[in-house]
Design a protein around this motif. Structure first.
Motif, mmCIF file in Angstrom:
data_model
loop_
_atom_site.group_PDB
_atom_site.id
_atom_site.type_symbol
_atom_site.label_atom_id
_atom_site.label_comp_id
_atom_site.label_asym_id
_atom_site.label_seq_id
_atom_site.Cartn_x
_atom_site.Cartn_y
_atom_site.Cartn_z
ATOM 1 N N ALA A 215 -37.112 -11.054 -24.241
ATOM 2 C CA ALA A 215 -36.495 -9.750 -24.430
ATOM 3 C C ALA A 215 -37.426 -8.823 -25.214
ATOM 4 O O ALA A 215 -38.157 -9.268 -26.096
ATOM 5 C CB ALA A 215 -35.181 -9.895 -25.191
ATOM 6 N N GLN B 290 -33.513 -5.734 -27.635
ATOM 7 C CA GLN B 290 -32.813 -5.848 -26.355
ATOM 8 C C GLN B 290 -32.168 -7.216 -26.145
ATOM 9 O O GLN B 290 -31.685 -7.522 -25.059
ATOM 10 C CB GLN B 290 -33.788 -5.552 -25.209
ATOM 11 N N GLU B 291 -32.154 -8.015 -27.184
ATOM 12 C CA GLU B 291 -31.615 -9.374 -27.065
ATOM 13 C C GLU B 291 -30.156 -9.381 -26.595
ATOM 14 O O GLU B 291 -29.786 -10.187 -25.735
ATOM 15 C CB GLU B 291 -31.754 -10.126 -28.392
ATOM 16 N N GLU B 292 -29.355 -8.508 -27.128
ATOM 17 C CA GLU B 292 -27.945 -8.471 -26.743
ATOM 18 C C GLU B 292 -27.788 -8.076 -25.279
ATOM 19 O O GLU B 292 -26.937 -8.619 -24.561
ATOM 20 C CB GLU B 292 -27.160 -7.509 -27.636
ATOM 21 N N VAL B 293 -28.616 -7.153 -24.809
ATOM 22 C CA VAL B 293 -28.585 -6.748 -23.405
ATOM 23 C C VAL B 293 -28.888 -7.949 -22.513
ATOM 24 O O VAL B 293 -28.202 -8.196 -21.515
ATOM 25 C CB VAL B 293 -29.582 -5.598 -23.141
ATOM 26 N N GLU C 80 -28.625 -11.194 -23.257
ATOM 27 C CA GLU C 80 -27.566 -12.198 -23.347
ATOM 28 C C GLU C 80 -26.338 -11.801 -22.538
ATOM 29 O O GLU C 80 -25.753 -12.630 -21.839
ATOM 30 C CB GLU C 80 -27.208 -12.455 -24.808
ATOM 31 N N LYS C 81 -25.939 -10.546 -22.607
ATOM 32 C CA LYS C 81 -24.764 -10.096 -21.857
ATOM 33 C C LYS C 81 -25.024 -10.106 -20.354
ATOM 34 O O LYS C 81 -24.153 -10.472 -19.572
ATOM 35 C CB LYS C 81 -24.340 -8.699 -22.319
ATOM 36 N N ARG D 120 -31.110 -20.085 -26.065
ATOM 37 C CA ARG D 120 -31.916 -19.262 -26.975
ATOM 38 C C ARG D 120 -32.968 -20.179 -27.591
ATOM 39 O O ARG D 120 -32.641 -21.275 -28.054
ATOM 40 C CB ARG D 120 -30.992 -18.708 -28.063
ATOM 41 N N GLY E 234 -35.958 -13.784 -29.508
ATOM 42 C CA GLY E 234 -36.104 -12.951 -28.322
ATOM 43 C C GLY E 234 -36.526 -13.717 -27.085
ATOM 44 O O GLY E 234 -36.599 -13.147 -26.001
ATOM 45 N N TYR F 164 -35.736 -16.710 -24.345
ATOM 46 C CA TYR F 164 -34.624 -17.457 -23.787
ATOM 47 C C TYR F 164 -35.137 -18.356 -22.670
ATOM 48 O O TYR F 164 -36.112 -18.026 -21.999
ATOM 49 C CB TYR F 164 -33.564 -16.505 -23.211
ATOM 50 N N ALA G 137 -35.036 -4.442 -20.105
ATOM 51 C CA ALA G 137 -34.762 -5.196 -21.334
ATOM 52 C C ALA G 137 -35.759 -6.315 -21.599
ATOM 53 O O ALA G 137 -35.756 -6.887 -22.681
ATOM 54 C CB ALA G 137 -33.348 -5.784 -21.276
#
Length: 107
Positions: A13, A17-20, A22-23, A45, A51, A53, A84
């Motif tokens: 990521a 942008q990690e949350e982007v 993951e979602k 992760r 960052g 994955y 991302a």
């Protein structure tokens, strides 16, 4: 019937942008888990590299992996990750090398 195929994909990521990521993957997982031939589609992760994955996949056959590669869920995931990720995904397609206990020696 062909042997199962294992895929390991590394996703990095962009900072923040990690949350982007993951979602987006979580949304794709639900659809991919219902695809024919999906035996495993597990997102992880990397605890040592923020960052980063790792997606570990197992497909019933090369044919099933090929169908997955053209599926809507994967196209949607690619679009969601486009801005991302820091680099193209590093995708490795693997075949087991037999050794030791057959149950413990392969995914």
């Amino acid at each position: 019937m062909s042997d199962p195929v294992v895929v390991v994909a590394t996703i990095v990521a962009k900072p923040g942008q990690e949350e982007v990521v993951e979602k987006a993957v979580a949304a794709a997982q639900e659809a991919v888990h219902t695809e024919p031939g999906c035996l495993l589609y597990a997102f992880h992760r990397n605890l040592g590299k923020p960052g980063q994955y790792i997606m570990v996949e197992k497909w019933e056959s090369q044919e099933a992996l090929g169908v997955h590669g053209k599926a809507q869920a994967l196209r949607d995931l690619g679009a969601a990750l486009a801005d991302a990720v820091a680099a193209p995904l590093d995708v490795q397609v693997l075949a087991p090398v037999p050794g030791g206990d057959a149950t413990l020696g392969a995914l």
